[in-house]
Design a protein around this motif. Sequence first.
Motif, PDB file in Angstrom:
ATOM      1  N   VAL A 198      -5.048   9.128  -1.266  1.00  0.00           N
ATOM      2  CA  VAL A 198      -5.469   7.768  -0.943  1.00  0.00           C
ATOM      3  C   VAL A 198      -4.240   6.905  -0.705  1.00  0.00           C
ATOM      4  O   VAL A 198      -3.117   7.273  -1.058  1.00  0.00           O
ATOM      5  CB  VAL A 198      -6.322   7.149  -2.072  1.00  0.00           C
ATOM      6  CG1 VAL A 198      -7.558   7.992  -2.363  1.00  0.00           C
ATOM      7  CG2 VAL A 198      -5.495   6.953  -3.346  1.00  0.00           C
ATOM      8  N   THR A 199      -4.473   5.746  -0.103  1.00  0.00           N
ATOM      9  CA  THR A 199      -3.453   4.711   0.009  1.00  0.00           C
ATOM     10  C   THR A 199      -3.919   3.545  -0.846  1.00  0.00           C
ATOM     11  O   THR A 199      -4.992   2.989  -0.609  1.00  0.00           O
ATOM     12  CB  THR A 199      -3.261   4.267   1.469  1.00  0.00           C
ATOM     13  OG1 THR A 199      -2.864   5.407   2.242  1.00  0.00           O
ATOM     14  CG2 THR A 199      -2.192   3.199   1.579  1.00  0.00           C
ATOM     15  N   ALA A 200      -3.137   3.206  -1.877  1.00  0.00           N
ATOM     16  CA  ALA A 200      -3.605   2.251  -2.883  1.00  0.00           C
ATOM     17  C   ALA A 200      -2.543   1.207  -3.185  1.00  0.00           C
ATOM     18  O   ALA A 200      -1.342   1.439  -2.986  1.00  0.00           O
ATOM     19  CB  ALA A 200      -3.990   2.986  -4.168  1.00  0.00           C
ATOM     20  N   HIS A 201      -2.996   0.047  -3.666  1.00  0.00           N
ATOM     21  CA  HIS A 201      -2.056  -0.973  -4.132  1.00  0.00           C
ATOM     22  C   HIS A 201      -2.781  -1.994  -4.997  1.00  0.00           C
ATOM     23  O   HIS A 201      -3.993  -2.192  -4.872  1.00  0.00           O
ATOM     24  CB  HIS A 201      -1.350  -1.677  -2.960  1.00  0.00           C
ATOM     25  CG  HIS A 201      -2.226  -2.609  -2.186  1.00  0.00           C
ATOM     26  ND1 HIS A 201      -1.978  -3.955  -2.083  1.00  0.00           N
ATOM     27  CD2 HIS A 201      -3.363  -2.401  -1.477  1.00  0.00           C
ATOM     28  CE1 HIS A 201      -2.909  -4.530  -1.333  1.00  0.00           C
ATOM     29  NE2 HIS A 201      -3.754  -3.606  -0.957  1.00  0.00           N
ATOM     30  N   LYS A 209      -7.373  -3.986  -7.604  1.00  0.00           N
ATOM     31  CA  LYS A 209      -6.750  -2.853  -6.927  1.00  0.00           C
ATOM     32  C   LYS A 209      -7.590  -2.469  -5.712  1.00  0.00           C
ATOM     33  O   LYS A 209      -8.823  -2.436  -5.798  1.00  0.00           O
ATOM     34  CB  LYS A 209      -6.606  -1.661  -7.872  1.00  0.00           C
ATOM     35  CG  LYS A 209      -5.724  -0.549  -7.297  1.00  0.00           C
ATOM     36  CD  LYS A 209      -5.257   0.420  -8.359  1.00  0.00           C
ATOM     37  CE  LYS A 209      -4.167   1.340  -7.802  1.00  0.00           C
ATOM     38  NZ  LYS A 209      -3.645   2.267  -8.830  1.00  0.00           N
ATOM     39  N   ARG A 210      -6.920  -2.198  -4.608  1.00  0.00           N
ATOM     40  CA  ARG A 210      -7.597  -1.745  -3.390  1.00  0.00           C
ATOM     41  C   ARG A 210      -7.026  -0.396  -2.997  1.00  0.00           C
ATOM     42  O   ARG A 210      -5.848  -0.124  -3.194  1.00  0.00           O
ATOM     43  CB  ARG A 210      -7.382  -2.740  -2.236  1.00  0.00           C
ATOM     44  CG  ARG A 210      -8.015  -4.087  -2.444  1.00  0.00           C
ATOM     45  CD  ARG A 210      -8.092  -4.883  -1.159  1.00  0.00           C
ATOM     46  NE  ARG A 210      -8.566  -6.226  -1.412  1.00  0.00           N
ATOM     47  CZ  ARG A 210      -7.802  -7.315  -1.416  1.00  0.00           C
ATOM     48  NH1 ARG A 210      -6.522  -7.203  -1.143  1.00  0.00           N
ATOM     49  NH2 ARG A 210      -8.310  -8.502  -1.666  1.00  0.00           N
ATOM     50  N   PHE A 211      -7.883   0.422  -2.395  1.00  0.00           N
ATOM     51  CA  PHE A 211      -7.403   1.706  -1.896  1.00  0.00           C
ATOM     52  C   PHE A 211      -8.269   2.153  -0.735  1.00  0.00           C
ATOM     53  O   PHE A 211      -9.435   1.758  -0.612  1.00  0.00           O
ATOM     54  CB  PHE A 211      -7.372   2.764  -3.004  1.00  0.00           C
ATOM     55  CG  PHE A 211      -8.701   3.043  -3.637  1.00  0.00           C
ATOM     56  CD1 PHE A 211      -9.496   4.078  -3.194  1.00  0.00           C
ATOM     57  CD2 PHE A 211      -9.164   2.256  -4.675  1.00  0.00           C
ATOM     58  CE1 PHE A 211     -10.711   4.343  -3.780  1.00  0.00           C
ATOM     59  CE2 PHE A 211     -10.386   2.509  -5.273  1.00  0.00           C
ATOM     60  CZ  PHE A 211     -11.161   3.557  -4.822  1.00  0.00           C
ATOM     61  N   PRO A 218       0.834  -1.209   0.000  1.00  0.00           N
ATOM     62  CA  PRO A 218       0.000   0.000   0.000  1.00  0.00           C
ATOM     63  C   PRO A 218       0.867   1.256   0.000  1.00  0.00           C
ATOM     64  O   PRO A 218       1.784   1.391   0.811  1.00  0.00           O
ATOM     65  CB  PRO A 218      -0.807  -0.143   1.299  1.00  0.00           C
ATOM     66  CG  PRO A 218      -0.850  -1.621   1.556  1.00  0.00           C
ATOM     67  CD  PRO A 218       0.471  -2.138   1.092  1.00  0.00           C
ATOM     68  N   TYR A 269      -5.395  10.517  -6.176  1.00  0.00           N
ATOM     69  CA  TYR A 269      -6.286  10.300  -7.308  1.00  0.00           C
ATOM     70  C   TYR A 269      -6.855  11.656  -7.713  1.00  0.00           C
ATOM     71  O   TYR A 269      -7.531  12.311  -6.928  1.00  0.00           O
ATOM     72  CB  TYR A 269      -7.436   9.365  -6.918  1.00  0.00           C
ATOM     73  CG  TYR A 269      -7.127   7.892  -7.044  1.00  0.00           C
ATOM     74  CD1 TYR A 269      -5.848   7.437  -7.343  1.00  0.00           C
ATOM     75  CD2 TYR A 269      -8.125   6.950  -6.877  1.00  0.00           C
ATOM     76  CE1 TYR A 269      -5.582   6.088  -7.455  1.00  0.00           C
ATOM     77  CE2 TYR A 269      -7.866   5.590  -6.983  1.00  0.00           C
ATOM     78  CZ  TYR A 269      -6.594   5.169  -7.268  1.00  0.00           C
ATOM     79  OH  TYR A 269      -6.324   3.825  -7.377  1.00  0.00           O
ATOM     80  N   GLU A 326     -12.500  -1.484  -3.401  1.00  0.00           N
ATOM     81  CA  GLU A 326     -11.803  -2.475  -4.230  1.00  0.00           C
ATOM     82  C   GLU A 326     -12.445  -2.481  -5.600  1.00  0.00           C
ATOM     83  O   GLU A 326     -13.662  -2.410  -5.734  1.00  0.00           O
ATOM     84  CB  GLU A 326     -11.900  -3.872  -3.606  1.00  0.00           C
ATOM     85  CG  GLU A 326     -11.249  -4.957  -4.464  1.00  0.00           C
ATOM     86  CD  GLU A 326     -11.295  -6.327  -3.812  1.00  0.00           C
ATOM     87  OE1 GLU A 326     -10.608  -6.504  -2.780  1.00  0.00           O
ATOM     88  OE2 GLU A 326     -12.025  -7.206  -4.319  1.00  0.00           O
TER      89      GLU A 326
END
Length: 305
Positions: free
Chosen positions: A81-84, A56-58, A39, A44, A66
């Motif tokens: 955001v925190t995404a991965h 992808k989740r954030f 993450p 965005y 998701e």
Amino acid sequence: MVGMPLDELRVLLGRHARPELGTSIADVRIFRADRPDPPTPTTYGRVLALVAQGTKRFALGDRVYEYQAGDYLVASVDLPVTAHFARASPEEPALGFGLTLHPAAVAEVLLQADPADLPAPATDVPAGLAVSRAPVELLDAAVRLLRLLDQPRDIPMIAPLIKREIIWRLLTGEQGGVLRQFGLPDSSLSHIARAVQWIRDNYARPFRVEDVAQQAGMSVSAFHRNFQAVTSMSPIQYQKQIRLQRARLLLAASPGDIAGVSRRVGYESPAQFSREYRRQFGGPPRQDAARLHARTAARVTPRDS
């Protein structure tokens, strides 16, 4: 029916993906990941993002989202955001399509559309992010836009028409109410978007929420409520997120200047900066900065022949 354009979308994205993400079509980006990544804080902006493969989740504030193959996301304001990518591999990489959304382009379509063909505007200020299942018409338009990468002489004439169609598909789809507010200059969402932009542009300066609410043309209570609905955080929390993200970028380039960076992003107390940085990124600034600097250096070092 959805599978056919989605299959072609995967092929096109895989063929045209580049490390720098950009393409020869203005405002169009291609995302590829060959393995799950940790993450990572990011921003965005105003964008349509469509996933063709992978997951992808954030996280935005206290909300977790998701989206996976066949889903699309609409972001109507700039949001930290925190995404991965949660699912990706070299054999089956995560692949995505991104299109920057401009309020003026949305407004132009709205002005020429029959109001009877559009969903009713959202009565409450909508969230700044929304995820939905992509209809086949939207997938097909994205495919036709990406096909132009193989026919570059057609891009100047045809790409603007397909982008316009994509906006229309979004306006008449599940998130149409959100996008409609996005394109109306006097909507509550547009007022909050301008406040968000002001905070981003002035993130290092202290401010009074009352003053920003006045700029947005809202009472303090309405501004707080609407800002929270759009961003999932308060104005002060939003500023802190932007400060910390900016600090991380600066520290990646200058890992030894912790005190200087903390002042540049608006912190008067280095100790407070270190506490909030550790809470946000899972480690103290010096340690995290050294790791980021090493990763960046490794990325630009030529490989041995």
